[in-house]
Design an enzyme around this catalytic site. Structure first.
Site, PDB file in Angstrom:
ATOM      1  N   SER A  38      38.040  71.409  23.719  1.00 44.28           N
ATOM      2  CA  SER A  38      37.846  69.975  23.586  1.00 44.28           C
ATOM      3  C   SER A  38      39.100  69.217  24.045  1.00 44.28           C
ATOM      4  O   SER A  38      39.460  69.275  25.212  1.00 44.28           O
ATOM      5  CB  SER A  38      37.445  69.633  22.145  1.00 44.28           C
ATOM      6  N   ASP A  73      34.639  73.673  26.577  1.00 38.98           N
ATOM      7  CA  ASP A  73      33.995  72.380  26.308  1.00 38.98           C
ATOM      8  C   ASP A  73      35.011  71.237  26.375  1.00 38.98           C
ATOM      9  O   ASP A  73      35.166  70.443  25.439  1.00 38.98           O
ATOM     10  CB  ASP A  73      33.295  72.409  24.939  1.00 38.98           C
ATOM     11  N   HIS A 108      29.061  71.469  20.500  1.00 37.26           N
ATOM     12  CA  HIS A 108      30.523  71.377  20.679  1.00 37.26           C
ATOM     13  C   HIS A 108      31.269  72.248  19.666  1.00 37.26           C
ATOM     14  O   HIS A 108      32.315  72.811  19.976  1.00 37.26           O
ATOM     15  CB  HIS A 108      30.946  69.909  20.553  1.00 37.26           C
TER      16      HIS A 108
END
Length: 401
Positions: free
Chosen positions: A245, A268, A323
């Site tokens: 992330s 991600d 996620h």
């Protein structure tokens, strides 16, 4: 692809090595380096496994990040997660055949150094030394450093204390997640943070370089681990950076700033914090491993700006993932809570993390020049599996790129 969650827990590493872990803080200030180190270790009966969440302050930080009441959330979090342990032995003796390649790992927004232990323990079990950085840019739920006691604090202490160790002169200071202020634009804050995060990843690599070269280190945390055993144990010509992330953006920034990182893996990735002008300056191979539910057109377009005809840039998407399929939360909640809180996707979380880890190992072998058997998973790099999509599931117009 449902998941029965009767046996909740963080999956241990599948590689041939037992895994140890220890915490390292060099320079007690907020400008110092703080990370959890995962490494191949000797199996020992005496070693314990650490708590997944190290102390209540981290529960408080998670509450702040999620904008819920601290006292209530601590009770809930302790009930849900308080019994879980990390699949690694605290301060176990280091043991590795040959020199270990090195990974620096960067956590996501609102996370901290212990929340990706399934990934870090797997890499260590496969022979890597992994430093999971705890960022001090106010993007972690919580972290801490030490400050020196004031004269009045020292004067107020009991005269019965005769020990004069360095730690006795230090006070723990907590730093919590900083929310956006009313009317504040997000990009300037995140852009400043991603630059600091990259610097912290580079600093962690620098500290490991010192340790590897035999420089005596003073670990403020005074763990039982013998750091001298790591001398000449690391192959620092084979170093990579991995992150999830916000940590995925940190990977790109760190590659741009430090050529010692030979490749990067962005799980991600959240591309928003990055300046567009850094994309053409990144010269190392990058592997984007995406979830199916998080990504959107604008984010994918920014990833595609890193496409290159001469440098390998790969992307796969894991079907049925969300996620939060990369942090450990996904293994520690039952189906209905996991899906309610978007911590679980439709795929069995262990299948998802296994695919991500195997594809990661194959990519690392390819670009770090490792003599391992990870190339058996090379097809995963190209999305060749029923649970994978080559590239992305998000439709992006060529004209937009």
């Amino acid at each position: 692809m449902g998941n029965s969650c009767s046996n909740l827990g963080i999956p241990p590493g599948k590689g041939p090595n037992a895994v140890g872990c220890t915490d390292f803080m060099m320079d007690h200030t907020a400008q110092g380096s703080f990370f959890r180190l995962y490494y191949p270790c000797q199996e020992t009966d005496r070693s314990e496994k650490p708590d997944w969440v190290p102390s209540k302050e981290y529960y408080n930080g998670l509450a702040d990040f999620m904008k819920i009441n601290r006292r209530l959330s601590e009770t809930i979090f302790r009930h849900l997660f308080g019994s879980f342990k990390i699949p690694a032995y605290v301060d176990a003796p280091f043991k590795c055949n040959g020199k270990c390649p090195v990974i620096i790992f960067s956590h996501g927004l609102g996370a901290f150094r212990t929340l990706y232990s399934a990934i870090c323990a797997e890499l260590a079990s496969q022979g890597f030394i992994v430093a999971s950085v705890e960022h001090r840019d106010l993007s972690a739920s919580a972290t801490y450093y030490f400050r020196e006691k004031t004269e009045s604090e020292r004067a107020n202490e009991s005269l019965a204390k005769t020990s004069a160790s360095a730690e006795n002169n230090l006070v723990k200071e907590w730093m919590y997640y900083r929310t956006l202020r009313h009317g504040e634009r997000e990009f300037p804050l995140r852009n400043k943070q991603v630059k600091q995060r990259a610097d912290e990843c580079i600093l962690a690599l620098d500290k490991l370089t010192e340790i590897n070269s035999g420089v005596a280190v003073q670990n403020v945390l005074q763990t039982q681990f013998d750091w001298t055993t790591l001398e000449n144990s690391m192959d620092l010509c084979r170093a990579a950076v991995v992150g999830h992330s916000f940590g995925g953006a940190t990977v790109i920034e760190a590659l741009c700033k430090e050529v010692k990182f030979k490749c990067g893996i962005a799980l991600d990735a959240w591309m928003f914090p990055l300046d567009d002008e850094i994309f053409p300056r990144v010269k190392q191979p990058i592997f984007f491993i995406n979830s199916e539910k998080f990504q959107w057109g604008g984010n994918i377009i920014r990833m595609k700006k890193l496409d290159s005809a001469v440098i390998q840039r790969k992307m796969i998407t894991i079907r049925g993932t969300v996620h939060q399929s990369f942090p450990d939360f996904t293994f520690l909640t039952g189906n209905w809570i996991g899906k309610l809180m978007k911590l679980k996707g439709e795929i069995d979380p262990e299948i998802a993390i296994d695919l991500s880890n195997k594809a990661t190992l194959a990519f690392l072998q390819r670009h770090l020049g490792l003599e391992k058997n990870f190339n058996q998973w090379d097809p995963l790099i190209n999305g060749e599996d029923d649970n994978l999509i080559q590239g992305t599931n998000v439709t992006v117009l060529r004209s937009a790129i």
